[in-house]
Design a protein around this motif. Structure first.
Motif, short mmCIF file in Angstrom:
data_model
loop_
_atom_site.label_atom_id
_atom_site.label_comp_id
_atom_site.label_asym_id
_atom_site.label_seq_id
_atom_site.Cartn_x
_atom_site.Cartn_y
_atom_site.Cartn_z
N ALA A 34 -15.23 11.41 -18.52
CA ALA A 34 -14.41 12.23 -17.62
C ALA A 34 -14.32 11.58 -16.24
O ALA A 34 -13.24 11.49 -15.65
CB ALA A 34 -15.00 13.63 -17.51
N ASP A 35 -15.45 11.09 -15.73
CA ASP A 35 -15.44 10.44 -14.42
C ASP A 35 -14.72 9.10 -14.49
O ASP A 35 -14.06 8.69 -13.53
CB ASP A 35 -16.86 10.26 -13.90
CG ASP A 35 -17.47 11.56 -13.42
OD1 ASP A 35 -17.04 12.05 -12.35
OD2 ASP A 35 -18.35 12.11 -14.09
N GLU A 37 -12.17 8.43 -16.37
CA GLU A 37 -10.73 8.75 -16.35
C GLU A 37 -10.28 9.04 -14.92
O GLU A 37 -9.19 8.62 -14.51
CB GLU A 37 -10.45 9.96 -17.24
CG GLU A 37 -10.64 9.71 -18.73
CD GLU A 37 -9.52 8.89 -19.35
OE1 GLU A 37 -8.60 8.47 -18.63
OE2 GLU A 37 -9.58 8.66 -20.59
N ASP A 38 -11.11 9.75 -14.16
CA ASP A 38 -10.77 10.03 -12.75
C ASP A 38 -10.68 8.74 -11.95
O ASP A 38 -9.81 8.58 -11.09
CB ASP A 38 -11.81 10.96 -12.14
CG ASP A 38 -11.70 12.39 -12.66
OD1 ASP A 38 -10.65 12.72 -13.27
OD2 ASP A 38 -12.65 13.16 -12.46
N VAL A 39 -11.62 7.82 -12.23
CA VAL A 39 -11.61 6.53 -11.53
C VAL A 39 -10.34 5.76 -11.85
O VAL A 39 -9.72 5.14 -10.96
CB VAL A 39 -12.86 5.70 -11.90
CG1 VAL A 39 -12.67 4.22 -11.57
CG2 VAL A 39 -14.08 6.23 -11.19
N GLN A 41 -7.46 7.02 -12.56
CA GLN A 41 -6.37 7.64 -11.81
C GLN A 41 -6.38 7.17 -10.36
O GLN A 41 -5.32 6.85 -9.79
CB GLN A 41 -6.51 9.18 -11.87
CG GLN A 41 -5.43 9.95 -11.13
CD GLN A 41 -4.04 9.75 -11.73
OE1 GLN A 41 -3.92 9.48 -12.92
NE2 GLN A 41 -3.01 9.88 -10.92
N GLU A 42 -7.55 7.10 -9.76
CA GLU A 42 -7.68 6.62 -8.38
C GLU A 42 -7.29 5.15 -8.29
O GLU A 42 -6.65 4.72 -7.31
CB GLU A 42 -9.11 6.85 -7.89
CG GLU A 42 -9.48 8.32 -7.75
CD GLU A 42 -10.98 8.55 -7.73
OE1 GLU A 42 -11.74 7.56 -7.78
OE2 GLU A 42 -11.40 9.72 -7.68
N GLN A 69 -14.04 2.04 -6.74
CA GLN A 69 -13.91 3.47 -6.99
C GLN A 69 -15.09 3.99 -7.82
O GLN A 69 -15.58 5.10 -7.57
CB GLN A 69 -12.59 3.76 -7.71
CG GLN A 69 -11.34 3.42 -6.91
CD GLN A 69 -11.36 4.04 -5.52
OE1 GLN A 69 -11.62 5.24 -5.37
NE2 GLN A 69 -11.09 3.24 -4.52
N SER A 70 -15.54 3.19 -8.76
CA SER A 70 -16.70 3.59 -9.57
C SER A 70 -17.96 3.68 -8.73
O SER A 70 -18.77 4.60 -8.89
CB SER A 70 -16.91 2.60 -10.72
OG SER A 70 -15.83 2.60 -11.62
N ARG A 73 -17.96 6.84 -6.72
CA ARG A 73 -18.25 8.00 -7.56
C ARG A 73 -19.70 7.99 -8.04
O ARG A 73 -20.33 9.04 -8.13
CB ARG A 73 -17.30 8.02 -8.75
CG ARG A 73 -17.38 9.28 -9.61
CD ARG A 73 -16.15 9.41 -10.47
NE ARG A 73 -14.96 9.72 -9.69
CZ ARG A 73 -14.39 10.92 -9.65
NH1 ARG A 73 -14.91 11.93 -10.33
NH2 ARG A 73 -13.31 11.12 -8.95
#
Length: 300
Positions: A34-35, A37-39, A41-42, A69-70, A73
């Motif tokens: 899930a994280d 996938e968010d990364v 997107q960013e 980005q990772s 996060r």
């Protein structure tokens, strides 16, 4: 570096071409689909603003954005995991057969190694993943983590030594793991307690992740007899029908556990010398969204 709006097409094509690689980088750094996938997107939002004519190596640039980005996060997640209820396990991914056939890729995303990566600092993890898994040059890693190449070499050496001291001593083939898992499943389903004790290493460690949502042991359970006793105690109280079915998770053989046909969790293993040394049972429903359809992973 800004792009003109007519560059959207090429930018999109390049991002899609490397998407599986970028997801794998993010997932190995975060242990959470899930994280990851968010990364992605960013990463896309930043990539869409880049002037591609100024970028010499598109793949390297995308990996650099994804890494940064990772890292951001991961530092946030480290604080969040301190408040996590019980053991934290990586989010399991249903993977395609080609991932299992790639021994290096399958090992790099195995539950056992992913848990070892959890013991690294965010920067150490980023450096280890980029260097050891994806063979990124020290110069490129330095640009991604804002360190000098010399510092990155030192971090890589420290991280490699740390991981080597904790990772499985040898890589076990998928066929060996599958055979061990079949023995475990057969003994479990038939209630063969001696069979369970035989397939479990004496100092086997069971980690179960319920995330405070599903019942799970708050601490690792150590020792074959304790693990068997816990399994017998838990299943003996069930009013639902429990079934186990083989699957491939994170490139390695695993079992999907169902209660009355509904997915209850995923059980992955670490095997050595034809015995199970580690059992990883993910029950947290928030981590089970990627086990019904395959997630493509890639090294390149």
């Amino acid at each position: 570096m800004r792009r003109d709006h007519d560059r959207t097409g090429p930018a999109t094509e390049m991002f899609i071409a490397h998407r599986n690689l970028l997801f794998t980088v993010a997932y190995e750094m975060l242990g959470s689909a899930a994280d990851a996938e968010d990364v992605l997107q960013e990463t896309w939002l930043r990539w869409a603003e880049v002037d591609l004519s100024q970028v010499r190596d598109h793949r390297a640039y995308l990996v650099r954005i994804t890494t940064r980005q990772s890292l951001n996060r991961l530092r946030t997640m480290k604080r969040r995991r301190e408040a996590y209820v019980g053991p934290w396990l990586p989010e399991p991914l249903l993977t395609a057969p080609d991932v299992a056939q790639d021994v290096e890729l399958a090992e790099s995303v195995s539950m056992a190694l992913m848990l070892v990566l959890e013991t690294l600092s965010p920067t150490e993890r980023a450096v280890f993943v980029l260097r050891e898994v994806f063979d990124v040059s020290y110069d490129e890693i330095a640009a991604a983590v804002d360190k000098t190449p010399a510092a990155v070499r030192q971090i890589a050496h420290r991280a490699r030594r740390h991981v080597d001291a904790r990772r499985p001593r040898k890589v076990v083939s998928a066929s060996e793991s599958r055979a061990v898992l079949e023995s475990f499943q057969r003994a479990f389903e038939t209630g063969d307690l001696q069979g369970l004790l035989d397939v479990l290493a004496p100092e086997v460690v069971l980690m179960s992740d319920g995330g405070g949502i599903k019942q799970a042991a708050r601490r690792p359970v150590i020792g074959a007899e304790k693990v068997v006793r816990m399994f017998v105690g838990r299943t003996g109280k069930l009013e639902a029908t429990l079934t186990l079915a083989p699957t491939t998770v994170n490139g390695n053989p695993a079992l999907v556990v169902r209660l009355d046909g509904e997915i209850d969790g995923i059980m992955a293993i670490r095997a050595e010398d034809a015995r199970i040394t580690g059992l990883y049972y993910v029950r947290n429903p928030q981590k089970l969204s990627h086990i019904e359809s395959e997630t493509p992973l890639a090294f390149r």
